[in-house]
Write an enzyme that holds these catalytic residues in place. Sequence first.
Site, PDB file in Angstrom:
ATOM      1  N   ARG A  73      -6.810  14.439  54.708  1.00 51.88           N
ATOM      2  CA  ARG A  73      -7.334  13.139  55.135  1.00 51.88           C
ATOM      3  C   ARG A  73      -6.474  12.030  54.541  1.00 51.88           C
ATOM      4  NH1 ARG A  73     -12.329   9.773  53.060  1.00 51.88           N
ATOM      5  NH2 ARG A  73     -12.259   8.118  54.604  1.00 51.88           N
ATOM      6  N   HIS A 118      -9.090   1.722  55.396  1.00 55.07           N
ATOM      7  CA  HIS A 118      -9.587   2.097  54.064  1.00 55.07           C
ATOM      8  C   HIS A 118      -9.342   0.910  53.113  1.00 55.07           C
ATOM      9  CE1 HIS A 118     -10.597   5.777  51.429  1.00 55.07           C
ATOM     10  NE2 HIS A 118     -10.616   4.741  50.626  1.00 55.07           N
ATOM     11  N   GLU A 163     -16.310   3.641  54.301  1.00 51.73           N
ATOM     12  CA  GLU A 163     -17.290   3.017  53.398  1.00 51.73           C
ATOM     13  C   GLU A 163     -17.516   1.529  53.656  1.00 51.73           C
ATOM     14  OE1 GLU A 163     -16.259   3.959  49.348  1.00 51.73           O
ATOM     15  OE2 GLU A 163     -16.722   6.064  49.621  1.00 51.73           O
ATOM     16  N   ASN A 305     -19.383  10.431  52.277  1.00 51.59           N
ATOM     17  CA  ASN A 305     -18.714  10.403  50.972  1.00 51.59           C
ATOM     18  C   ASN A 305     -19.791  10.442  49.898  1.00 51.59           C
ATOM     19  OD1 ASN A 305     -16.451   9.932  52.515  1.00 51.59           O
ATOM     20  ND2 ASN A 305     -16.038   7.883  51.720  1.00 51.59           N
ATOM     21  N   TYR A 307     -20.687  11.004  45.778  1.00 51.96           N
ATOM     22  CA  TYR A 307     -20.178  11.127  44.408  1.00 51.96           C
ATOM     23  C   TYR A 307     -21.250  11.416  43.373  1.00 51.96           C
ATOM     24  CZ  TYR A 307     -15.531   9.777  45.822  1.00 51.96           C
ATOM     25  OH  TYR A 307     -14.296   9.773  46.407  1.00 51.96           O
ATOM     26  N   GLU A 373     -15.522  12.848  51.326  1.00 52.88           N
ATOM     27  CA  GLU A 373     -15.066  12.611  49.944  1.00 52.88           C
ATOM     28  C   GLU A 373     -16.084  13.171  48.969  1.00 52.88           C
ATOM     29  OE1 GLU A 373     -14.075   8.585  48.715  1.00 52.88           O
ATOM     30  OE2 GLU A 373     -13.033   8.207  50.603  1.00 52.88           O
TER      31      GLU A 373
HETATM   32  C1  PNW Z   1     -14.475   5.510  47.188  1.00 54.46           C
HETATM   33  N1  PNW Z   1     -18.130   2.086  43.135  1.00 54.46           N
HETATM   34  O1  PNW Z   1     -14.610   4.209  46.764  1.00 54.46           O
HETATM   35  C2  PNW Z   1     -13.242   5.357  48.026  1.00 54.46           C
HETATM   36  O2  PNW Z   1     -13.393   5.734  49.361  1.00 54.46           O
HETATM   37  C3  PNW Z   1     -12.014   5.902  47.400  1.00 54.46           C
HETATM   38  O3  PNW Z   1     -10.934   5.162  47.882  1.00 54.46           O
HETATM   39  C4  PNW Z   1     -12.126   5.886  45.898  1.00 54.46           C
HETATM   40  O4  PNW Z   1     -10.927   6.255  45.280  1.00 54.46           O
HETATM   41  C5  PNW Z   1     -13.265   6.817  45.531  1.00 54.46           C
HETATM   42  O5  PNW Z   1     -14.476   6.421  46.143  1.00 54.46           O
HETATM   43  C6  PNW Z   1     -13.515   6.959  44.044  1.00 54.46           C
HETATM   44  O6  PNW Z   1     -14.019   5.765  43.504  1.00 54.46           O
HETATM   45  C7  PNW Z   1     -15.495   3.747  45.844  1.00 54.46           C
HETATM   46  O7  PNW Z   1     -17.692   1.304  42.274  1.00 54.46           O
HETATM   47  C8  PNW Z   1     -15.067   2.769  44.976  1.00 54.46           C
HETATM   48  O8  PNW Z   1     -19.344   2.398  43.213  1.00 54.46           O
HETATM   49  C9  PNW Z   1     -15.930   2.208  44.080  1.00 54.46           C
HETATM   50  C10 PNW Z   1     -17.237   2.658  44.052  1.00 54.46           C
HETATM   51  C11 PNW Z   1     -17.669   3.655  44.924  1.00 54.46           C
HETATM   52  C12 PNW Z   1     -16.800   4.197  45.821  1.00 54.46           C
END
Ligand code: PNW
Length: 478
Positions: A73, A118, A163, A305, A307, A373
């Site tokens: 990706r 992005h 996002e 995505n 996390y 992601e």
């Molecule tokens: C995503 N937060 O972004 C992005 O899609 C990626 O580019 C990035 O590298 C990845 O998550 C890891 O952070 C985020 O602060 C950036 O909550 C910041 C946040 C969440 C997602």
Amino acid sequence: MFPRDFAWGAGTSAYQIEGGWQADGKGPSIWDTFCHEKGGVFGNQNGDVTCNSYELWEKDLECIQQLGLTHYRLSLSWARLLPDGTTRNVNQKGVQYYNRVIDDLLACNVSPMVTLYHFDLPQAIQNLGGWKSPGVATLFDSYSKFCFQTFGDRVKLWITINEPHVCARLGHEVGIHAPGLKEKGTAAYLVGHNMLRAHAMAWHSYNSEYRATQKGAVSLALNSDWFEPLDPLRHEDVASAERDLAFTLGWFAWPVFITGDYPELMRSAIETQSKMMGYSGNWRLPRFSKEDPPILGTADFFALNYYTSRKVKSGGCCGQMLSMKRDLDAEEVLDPSWPISGMSWLAVVPHGLRKLLKYIKDVFNNPTIYITENGFAQVGPLQIEDVERCKFYRSTISEVVKAIEEDGVNVRGYFAWSLMDNFEWADGFSVRFGLFHVDFSGAELSRTIYRSGREYSKIISKYKSAQSGCQGFLDDDC
Ligand code: PNW
């Protein structure tokens, strides 16, 4: 078992890896401006060079092959292709660069998943008002058509916008991402709205002009944590967790997947706060216009995505000003039993992914899902033997297995974030998400596989042999 043709991928994005910020006619983007002028990034760092993938693409390809990925990706830099954001002026060097990347991937039997946007809006479009301006949707549609036309003979998986929640909130409400606006309680809703309009226009263009010949699929990538009530027996906490899901995932997923409009929970929460602050009516969250193409049904799959997770309790807000935080009217806390990765916001909660997948299946009509992601951050001294991250990937992937096998969720692919260490937005180079280490202090920017990269490639190769009959491939004896 994992379905046949399961996509095993890893992801990156243009601004985070390419460098070459002015190379060969590329125009500036809002992230170039944000890093150079606003001073909001860790250590005043920027993506001017970062992994220099613009010149070192072969090195990235070697990493991709070493992992045995079936999919990669990447995102296209709008301002590299169209320096002023419009199709009046095409940068052929940019076209050549991405043609080469796509052709090389296909020659190695790796399918590209391509994100059109992005976080890196051409600065020329920001100067016209950026995502707050309704006209940006039409410009995005033209850019999208240009990309479908130019690359769509070979690219079959498209993400329009990555996002929208993060762009809208961090870029226009909190101000820690480009363009760095802090217009609380208003701009983010407008930006989210124009992103949805832009996405829908691009999907409709693909659908009517390119789908029949190119036979690909188009969606948008939505980020969400899993939210659960701090006290499941407290009505207020249950309602707060529901509201958090509505404000994060529902904001974009309801219009696209179920109703063509924002979640009622979100509308009513915003209206309540507006009234409390003395404003009548619901003027902050826009309405979809009949003149725009419909939003409902504009995704061929669900791109998620994921996390981390949060416990949610009621209240906790906040000041005398309008804000999204105030509208949400909920407080997020971490469960002390959840380990923390390198970043304070990133608690490691693999089972939250399973719950979120099940939730998506139930609420959004059992869509095909790609996890676009998921990853684990490291900070501090170099650790090639990144055992914590190995554990993270193993347990997360086993939660995906449970979601597929036990909950019947239709998961079609998994993309680790990220292929290699890169420019982590406001955190600059202080945070490392890669499966490959990148030596940013050396001129060569050499890439070295982490133990987690070796681990991930083992999982992929076991999957490949499992396809030829072997069961239980997450076990070592398979
Ligand atoms: C995503 N937060 O972004 C992005 O899609 C990626 O580019 C990035 O590298 C990845 O998550 C890891 O952070 C985020 O602060 C950036 O909550 C910041 C946040 C969440 C997602």
